[in-house]
Design a protein around this motif. Structure first.
Motif, PDB file in Angstrom:
ATOM      1  N   GLN A  34       0.828  -1.206   0.000  1.00 52.72           N
ATOM      2  CA  GLN A  34       0.000   0.000   0.000  1.00 52.72           C
ATOM      3  C   GLN A  34       0.864   1.257   0.000  1.00 52.72           C
ATOM      4  OE1 GLN A  34      -2.314  -0.661   3.530  1.00 52.72           O
ATOM      5  NE2 GLN A  34      -3.901  -1.837   2.466  1.00 52.72           N
ATOM      6  N   LEU A  35       1.887   1.273   0.848  1.00 55.77           N
ATOM      7  CA  LEU A  35       2.757   2.438   0.944  1.00 55.77           C
ATOM      8  C   LEU A  35       3.571   2.633  -0.332  1.00 55.77           C
ATOM      9  CD1 LEU A  35       3.992   1.943   4.617  1.00 55.77           C
ATOM     10  CD2 LEU A  35       2.515   3.784   3.792  1.00 55.77           C
ATOM     11  N   ALA A  36       4.059   1.534  -0.892  1.00 54.84           N
ATOM     12  CA  ALA A  36       4.830   1.628  -2.128  1.00 54.84           C
ATOM     13  C   ALA A  36       3.984   2.207  -3.261  1.00 54.84           C
ATOM     14  CB  ALA A  36       5.363   0.254  -2.522  1.00 54.84           C
ATOM     15  N   GLN A  37       2.730   1.782  -3.323  1.00 55.99           N
ATOM     16  CA  GLN A  37       1.833   2.321  -4.352  1.00 55.99           C
ATOM     17  C   GLN A  37       1.591   3.811  -4.124  1.00 55.99           C
ATOM     18  OE1 GLN A  37      -1.966   0.331  -4.602  1.00 55.99           O
ATOM     19  NE2 GLN A  37      -2.448   1.253  -6.572  1.00 55.99           N
ATOM     20  N   MET A  38       1.347   4.185  -2.891  1.00 59.79           N
ATOM     21  CA  MET A  38       1.108   5.586  -2.566  1.00 59.79           C
ATOM     22  C   MET A  38       2.318   6.451  -2.923  1.00 59.79           C
ATOM     23  SD  MET A  38       0.245   7.265   1.177  1.00 59.79           S
ATOM     24  CE  MET A  38       1.928   7.172   1.771  1.00 59.79           C
ATOM     25  N   LEU A  39       3.516   5.920  -2.742  1.00 59.78           N
ATOM     26  CA  LEU A  39       4.746   6.685  -2.950  1.00 59.78           C
ATOM     27  C   LEU A  39       5.341   6.496  -4.342  1.00 59.78           C
ATOM     28  CD1 LEU A  39       6.343   6.006   0.540  1.00 59.78           C
ATOM     29  CD2 LEU A  39       5.339   8.148  -0.245  1.00 59.78           C
ATOM     30  N   GLY A  40       4.683   5.685  -5.171  1.00 58.06           N
ATOM     31  CA  GLY A  40       5.138   5.535  -6.547  1.00 58.06           C
ATOM     32  C   GLY A  40       6.388   4.701  -6.733  1.00 58.06           C
ATOM     33  N   ILE A  41       6.602   3.704  -5.872  1.00 57.28           N
ATOM     34  CA  ILE A  41       7.804   2.859  -6.011  1.00 57.28           C
ATOM     35  C   ILE A  41       7.440   1.376  -6.084  1.00 57.28           C
ATOM     36  CG2 ILE A  41       9.451   4.464  -4.969  1.00 57.28           C
ATOM     37  CD1 ILE A  41       9.110   2.908  -2.325  1.00 57.28           C
ATOM     38  N   SER A  42       6.213   1.062  -6.469  1.00 58.81           N
ATOM     39  CA  SER A  42       5.778  -0.338  -6.539  1.00 58.81           C
ATOM     40  C   SER A  42       6.659  -1.167  -7.471  1.00 58.81           C
ATOM     41  CB  SER A  42       4.326  -0.423  -7.004  1.00 58.81           C
ATOM     42  OG  SER A  42       3.460   0.170  -6.067  1.00 58.81           O
ATOM     43  N   GLU A  43       7.122  -0.538  -8.553  1.00 60.15           N
ATOM     44  CA  GLU A  43       7.922  -1.264  -9.538  1.00 60.15           C
ATOM     45  C   GLU A  43       9.372  -1.466  -9.095  1.00 60.15           C
ATOM     46  OE1 GLU A  43       6.433  -2.502 -12.234  1.00 60.15           O
ATOM     47  OE2 GLU A  43       4.575  -1.638 -11.413  1.00 60.15           O
ATOM     48  N   ASN A  44       9.745  -0.878  -7.972  1.00 55.91           N
ATOM     49  CA  ASN A  44      11.143  -0.917  -7.535  1.00 55.91           C
ATOM     50  C   ASN A  44      11.390  -1.809  -6.326  1.00 55.91           C
ATOM     51  OD1 ASN A  44      10.489   2.291  -8.271  1.00 55.91           O
ATOM     52  ND2 ASN A  44      12.215   1.403  -9.371  1.00 55.91           N
ATOM     53  N   LEU A  45      10.373  -2.462  -5.821  1.00 61.90           N
ATOM     54  CA  LEU A  45      10.493  -3.166  -4.539  1.00 61.90           C
ATOM     55  C   LEU A  45      11.477  -4.326  -4.560  1.00 61.90           C
ATOM     56  CD1 LEU A  45       6.794  -3.208  -3.252  1.00 61.90           C
ATOM     57  CD2 LEU A  45       8.676  -1.698  -2.573  1.00 61.90           C
ATOM     58  N   LYS A  46      11.726  -4.920  -5.725  1.00 55.57           N
ATOM     59  CA  LYS A  46      12.624  -6.067  -5.803  1.00 55.57           C
ATOM     60  C   LYS A  46      14.090  -5.660  -5.985  1.00 55.57           C
ATOM     61  CE  LYS A  46       9.150  -9.240  -7.680  1.00 55.57           C
ATOM     62  NZ  LYS A  46       8.785 -10.155  -8.800  1.00 55.57           N
ATOM     63  N   PHE A  47      14.330  -4.376  -6.114  1.00 55.47           N
ATOM     64  CA  PHE A  47      15.688  -3.904  -6.367  1.00 55.47           C
ATOM     65  C   PHE A  47      16.422  -3.585  -5.068  1.00 55.47           C
ATOM     66  CE2 PHE A  47      13.505  -2.616 -10.345  1.00 55.47           C
ATOM     67  CZ  PHE A  47      14.258  -3.376 -11.232  1.00 55.47           C
ATOM     68  N   LEU A  48      17.758  -3.689  -5.118  1.00 51.73           N
ATOM     69  CA  LEU A  48      18.598  -3.262  -4.007  1.00 51.73           C
ATOM     70  C   LEU A  48      18.719  -1.739  -4.032  1.00 51.73           C
ATOM     71  CD1 LEU A  48      21.486  -5.881  -4.367  1.00 51.73           C
ATOM     72  CD2 LEU A  48      19.657  -5.899  -2.653  1.00 51.73           C
ATOM     73  N   PRO A  49      19.054  -1.122  -2.902  1.00 50.19           N
ATOM     74  CA  PRO A  49      19.183   0.343  -2.868  1.00 50.19           C
ATOM     75  C   PRO A  49      20.130   0.903  -3.929  1.00 50.19           C
ATOM     76  CG  PRO A  49      19.149  -0.517  -0.645  1.00 50.19           C
ATOM     77  CD  PRO A  49      19.184  -1.710  -1.561  1.00 50.19           C
TER      78      PRO A  49
END
Length: 230
Positions: free
Chosen positions: A122-137
């Motif tokens: 939910q937070l990732a979608q709100m912040l626009g980073i849903s597509e990045n969750l599998k990536f390292l920093p």
């Protein structure tokens, strides 16, 4: 209603006085900026509010609880659920994906795995980073990493977000996006935001500004806030 009160708070390291006679009142839902040059004491003040350091004197009251009267365990449990912290320079664990970084506070707090995943999504979608969750920093931009830090700070639904120089490593465009996001969180979710920053661009979002400079600090709050820093 004041969600944070500091009464005659001081902080010393050995014989060196860093803060003294700090009196501060923050109402719930405010956007407070602690501004000043590096070394002025603003980060120390933020750390005292966030329970990362203990004051040398005075009273710190957060959401009706006097912090210095709590045991170490009580303080840990209280801050884990009441306060979210965004550290300077993102401070994500480099070996973990963004998703793992975001959910880490939930692991320590005993949040069920399913709830952690749902909340992080939910937070990732709100912040626009849903597509990045599998990536390292290291595999994402600075702005995306900072949004992951915001998501991590919000995971446990805190009443207060503390941020230490959250835009210091970002370009102007990404810095503005992060500030807009934090202000939106304040407006829509009622979260109290306190930022320590030397950037004047942050001030336009503030409902209260506390300026720490040299041996004095002053606030523009109408509630009569004041502080002294050594």
């Amino acid at each position: 209603m004041d969600i944070i009160q500091l009464q005659d708070v001081s902080k010393t390291y050995g014989n060196k006085g860093i803060l003294r006679g700090v009196n501060l009142a923050v109402r719930a839902g405010e956007f407070v900026v602690l501004c000043g040059e590096s070394g002025a004491g603003k980060s120390t003040l933020l750390n005292l509010i966030g329970g990362l350091e203990r004051s040398s004197g005075g009273r710190i009251i957060v959401d009706g609880k006097e912090i210095n009267q709590m045991s170490a365990k009580e303080r840990t449990d209280f801050y884990r659920h009441e306060v979210g912290i965004i550290f300077q320079g993102s401070y994500l664990q480099p070996q973990f994906t963004l998703f793992e970084n975001i959910t880490l506070p939930g692991v320590f707090a005993g949040m069920p795995e399913g709830e952690r995943k749902e909340r992080a999504g939910q937070l990732a979608q709100m912040l626009g980073i849903s597509e990045n969750l599998k990536f390292l920093p290291k595999e994402v931009s600075g702005g995306q990493a900072e949004r992951a830090c915001i998501a991590r700070a919000l995971l446990l639904n805190p009443k207060i977000i503390l941020a230490d120089e959250p835009t210091s490593n970002l370009d102007e465009a990404n810095a503005e996006i992060v500030l807009q996001i934090l202000n939106l969180i304040r407006v829509q979710m009622g979260v109290t935001i306190i930022i320590a920053s030397h950037s004047r661009d942050v001030i336009k979002y503030a409902t209260q500004v506390v300026t720490v400079a040299g041996r004095t600090a002053q606030s523009n709050a109408t509630s009569g806030v004041g502080a002294n820093a050594a």
